[in-house]
Design a protein around this motif. Sequence first.
Motif, PDB file in Angstrom:
ATOM      1  N   PRO A   1       0.829  -1.216   0.000  1.00  0.00           N
ATOM      2  CA  PRO A   1       0.000   0.000   0.000  1.00  0.00           C
ATOM      3  C   PRO A   1       0.861   1.262   0.000  1.00  0.00           C
ATOM      4  N   GLN A   2       2.018   1.214   0.692  1.00  0.00           N
ATOM      5  CA  GLN A   2       2.895   2.395   0.737  1.00  0.00           C
ATOM      6  C   GLN A   2       3.469   2.722  -0.645  1.00  0.00           C
ATOM      7  N   ALA A   3       3.751   1.691  -1.426  1.00  0.00           N
ATOM      8  CA  ALA A   3       4.259   1.942  -2.779  1.00  0.00           C
ATOM      9  C   ALA A   3       3.196   2.676  -3.593  1.00  0.00           C
ATOM     10  N   GLU A   4       1.949   2.282  -3.399  1.00  0.00           N
ATOM     11  CA  GLU A   4       0.884   2.958  -4.143  1.00  0.00           C
ATOM     12  C   GLU A   4       0.686   4.387  -3.652  1.00  0.00           C
ATOM     13  N   GLN A   5       0.808   4.597  -2.343  1.00  0.00           N
ATOM     14  CA  GLN A   5       0.762   5.978  -1.824  1.00  0.00           C
ATOM     15  C   GLN A   5       1.893   6.806  -2.419  1.00  0.00           C
ATOM     16  N   ALA A   6       3.049   6.186  -2.556  1.00  0.00           N
ATOM     17  CA  ALA A   6       4.203   6.907  -3.093  1.00  0.00           C
ATOM     18  C   ALA A   6       3.965   7.301  -4.550  1.00  0.00           C
ATOM     19  N   VAL A   7       3.296   6.438  -5.295  1.00  0.00           N
ATOM     20  CA  VAL A   7       2.962   6.766  -6.684  1.00  0.00           C
ATOM     21  C   VAL A   7       2.086   8.025  -6.719  1.00  0.00           C
ATOM     22  N   GLN A   8       1.062   8.042  -5.891  1.00  0.00           N
ATOM     23  CA  GLN A   8       0.167   9.210  -5.870  1.00  0.00           C
ATOM     24  C   GLN A   8       0.917  10.446  -5.395  1.00  0.00           C
ATOM     25  N   TRP A   9       1.773  10.262  -4.396  1.00  0.00           N
ATOM     26  CA  TRP A   9       2.582  11.375  -3.875  1.00  0.00           C
ATOM     27  C   TRP A   9       3.463  11.948  -4.987  1.00  0.00           C
ATOM     28  N   GLY A  10       4.125  11.070  -5.720  1.00  0.00           N
ATOM     29  CA  GLY A  10       5.021  11.517  -6.789  1.00  0.00           C
ATOM     30  C   GLY A  10       4.275  12.287  -7.860  1.00  0.00           C
ATOM     31  N   LYS A  11       3.118  11.770  -8.219  1.00  0.00           N
ATOM     32  CA  LYS A  11       2.311  12.433  -9.258  1.00  0.00           C
ATOM     33  C   LYS A  11       1.895  13.837  -8.777  1.00  0.00           C
ATOM     34  N   THR A  12       1.403  13.895  -7.545  1.00  0.00           N
ATOM     35  CA  THR A  12       0.954  15.177  -6.996  1.00  0.00           C
ATOM     36  C   THR A  12       2.099  16.179  -6.914  1.00  0.00           C
ATOM     37  N   GLU A  13       3.251  15.723  -6.429  1.00  0.00           N
ATOM     38  CA  GLU A  13       4.389  16.640  -6.275  1.00  0.00           C
ATOM     39  C   GLU A  13       4.890  17.124  -7.633  1.00  0.00           C
TER      40      GLU A  13
END
Lengths: 454, 454
Positions: free
Chosen positions: A58-70
Motif C-alpha cells: 500500500p505504501q508503494a501505491e501511496q508513493a505513486v500518488q505522492w510523486g504524481k501530486t508533487e
Amino acid sequence: MLLAAAGSATAQSAAATTSKTDSLNIRKLYDEALLRGQSYANLRDLCTRIGGRLSGSPQAEQAVQWGKTEMEKIGLDRVYLQEVMVPHWVRGAKERARATGAKGKGIDFNVCALGGSVGTNGKLKAQVVEVKSMAELAALPADKVKGKIVFFNRPMNPAYVETGRAYGEAGDQRRSGASEAAKRGAIGALVRSLSLAHDDYPHTGAMRYEDGVAQVPAAALSTNGADQLSQLLKADSDLTFELEMACQTLPDVKSYNVVGEIRGSKYPDEIITVGGHLDSWDLAQGAHDDGTGCVQSMEVLRLLKVTGLKPERTVRAVLFMNEENGVRGGNKYAEVAKSTNEKHLAAMESDGGGFTPRGFNIEADAATVRKVQRWQPLLQPYGSAEFNAGHAGTDIGPLKGQAKALIGFDCDSQRYFDIHHAATDTFDKVNRRELELGGASMAALVYLLSKYGL
Amino acid sequence: MLLAAAGSATAQSAAATTSKTDSLNIRKLYDEALLRGQSYANLRDLCTRIGGRLSGSPQAEQAVQWGKTEMEKIGLDRVYLQEVMVPHWVRGAKERARATGAKGKGIDFNVCALGGSVGTNGKLKAQVVEVKSMAELAALPADKVKGKIVFFNRPMNPAYVETGRAYGEAGDQRRSGASEAAKRGAIGALVRSLSLAHDDYPHTGAMRYEDGVAQVPAAALSTNGADQLSQLLKADSDLTFELEMACQTLPDVKSYNVVGEIRGSKYPDEIITVGGHLDSWDLAQGAHDDGTGCVQSMEVLRLLKVTGLKPERTVRAVLFMNEENGVRGGNKYAEVAKSTNEKHLAAMESDGGGFTPRGFNIEADAATVRKVQRWQPLLQPYGSAEFNAGHAGTDIGPLKGQAKALIGFDCDSQRYFDIHHAATDTFDKVNRRELELGGASMAALVYLLSKYGL
C-alpha cells in the motif's frame, strides 16, 4: 591520472563549445538548489509520511500518488503514470533466529529474510556449515552440506575505496547463495549482511531462485551477528540453528512508474530521462535508497523551471517502480520507449544515495564519453567533476542501445552501504546540503545535454 | 579547470620523479588504514572517555596524558611534552536567556557564552537591536544602540559550495561583535550561530575584546533561535531580553603540546610536522573539531611504522594545545623551532573534520606548490587529488617562513559547520571509513615529502 588528463585535454574544446552563459546558468541552478532547494523537504515527506514502500505494498501505491501530486505542483508540461505489473513479496511477522549449542543455552540473532525468499513454514532447524565462497561450498563433501544451513560469511572488502566495488564482489552470496546451497542438498541459507559497518542490523536485498532447484529459505545476519555465529561455530560446530520466517510471494500487482516532463523548446522529440526508483525495501524509510534519487530527479525539473532555463530538448523525470526486486519499471519504460520509437538522447540515474557529489559515470561509446567530458570544467567549481567511463545504473540499463549515453550520478560512497537495505536507512541520515548539491549537479549536466545534445 | 590542467601538465614529470614503488607503498598505507586503522578506536577513547577539553580544564590535561601514552604505544623514536601557558576561561553554570514582550509572556532561548566573554554578573536585561553587519551597526543613530543588546544576525552564505568560505565571511560577528557593539554604547551582544544547519543548538567559539573598549557579555543563539528572535522583534521591537551567564577568565594555566616523532633515516634534521589540535570547546566531545585531526596525525606515524616505510626525513606528529582560544600551542611550537634552528621542510594540519578526503591546500611559493602538485596523480585512485594553493591551517600558521610549505588536509566540508563548536560535535557523527581514509591520505603525502623533499 586518467581523469586529470582527460579534463585538461578537453578543456580547450569545452571553452570553444560552451560559453560564459553556461557557467552563469549553472551557477543559477546551484544557487537555487542551495538557497531554496526542495529536495530535502520532499524527501522528509516521502520518508516520514509514507516510509518504506516495497513493490506491491500500500505504501508503494501511496508513493505513486505522492510523486504524481508533487510533480504536478512543479507545473510541468505533462505528468502521467505508466502502468507496470510488479512482484508482490511480503515479509510477514518479524523473523526469529536462535543458535543452540551442546550446553543447551540459546543465543538469539537479528535476522531478516532476503527479498524473494520462501518462508520456513514453521521452524527450520538444522546444523550450520560456514563457507566464504561458492568455490568453498562446491568443494565440501556431500555429507557436510546435506540437510544443513549454509552460512555464507565472506565480508565486503574494506580495502576498496569505492564501496560499490566491494558490494558487487560480495553480492553473489545474497543473490544466488540459496540456490547454490540447495543444489548441494542444504535446506536453508544464511548470508552475512552486505555492509561495511560493524553493527547489529541485518541488511535485506534481492535473491533469486534458480529454475529447477529446490527453493530453500534465505536470511541475512547482521555483520556483528555473522562474526558471532562464526565464533560460536568454531567452539561448537554441531550447534543447532533455528530460523522462523513467514515471508511469501503473492500474485503480481498493478503499479506505476511516475513520469513528468518539460517539453523541449527546439527539439521536443529528443528526450533526456533523469530518474531514481520510488520503491524501497520494507525495513526502513528508503531514504538514501532511493528516496534521494527520486527527489533529486524531480528537483532537476523544478530547477530548470524556476530558473527559466527552458531546455531545448525534452527533459523527463521518471520515478521508477520496482528496482529492488525485479526492475519491472525500468524494463517497462524502455519497452514503451522502443515500441513508440522515442528518440532517447541520454538517460541519467541517481541510485547511490544523496551524498556529496563527485561526478558522473558515463556508459557510452568512447567518442560520446569524450563529448560528455568536455563539460567537466564547468562542474569543477562545484566539486562534481569526476567524469569517468563506467556503469550508469539499473533502471536505465534497459535503455542501452536506445539512448546514446547512460549516465550515473556519482556521489561519495563511504556511508552508503552502512545503511543500505537496513532499518537504518532513514531520513535523519541525509544531509540537506549534500542532497541539494546532488540535484544541482544533475540539473547542470541535464542543462548542458539539453542545450548541446550529444 | 585549473586543477585538471595542473594535474595532467605535471603527470609526466610525476611519472619521471616517482616510481611504481611509490604507488605500491601508498596502496600499503591505505590498506593498513582501511583494514586495521586505529584512528576510529583512538577517537572513541578520546571523545567518550575524556570528552570536551577546553584549554586549562582537567579534561585537557587528561587528554595530554592520553596523547602521550597513545604515542608511546606506537613505538616512536621520541615522545615528549612541550610546555605552554594557556588561557583558562570557564563557562560556569548553564546559561539562561529569555525574551519578554509587552504582553508579558516570556520565551526561553538556548544560548551559550562565546569563549572569552565576561559573565553578566547577575541578570543582564535590555532591549535588543538587530543588525546584519558592522556597517549597519555603525550607521544606526546613537540612541538606537546605547544601553541595548546588539543582535548580529547575518547568516552564513549557503550558496558557497565550500562552507569554510561562508564561515570566514560571517565570522566577524562572533569575533568582534561585542567590542563593536560596546563602542556604540551597547551593553551586550547576541550572535547568530555560525552554522548552516537549521536547528536549536547554539555554537560557541572564540571572541576577543578590543583594548580600551568596555567588555560586554556575548552569547550565541542557535540558528532557529536567531530566526525566532528576529520574528519576535518584528512584532515587538521593544521586547526585553534577559541574559544570565556565569563565565569568567581565570589565570593562565600550564599545559602542553604533545609531540611524537620518527627520526629520518637519511636526513634526520629535515622535519615534517603533521598535527591537529588536542583542545576543544567544552559543549561537546570535540570529535570533528579536532579529535579527528589528532588521531589522524598519530595514525600517520603508526601507518609509516607498521608498513615499514621508514621515512628518510624526520616525521613528527604534534597534538597542539589551545587552538580554539589563543593558538598558544601553535605559536610556542614555531617559537621553539625557530630558537633551536630546526629545519622545517613542511607542516601539515588536519582541522576541518574527519570527513571524506578531497585533497590538500598548499600554502607556499608557486614553485613549491607545483612540486607538491606533481604527486597529485598518485592520490587520484583514492579520490584525494584536489591539490590547490590555499590557506593551510591555524596551528601551523606560525611556521610560515620557517617551513617551505604549509599544507592543509582538505576534506568534504558540507557537514562540518552543522556541528562545529556545538553540543552535537560527538563521536557518533564520525564515520569510520571517512576518518581512516583521511589519515591514509595524509600519510601518503607525508611519505612522498619524506622521500623526495621539496
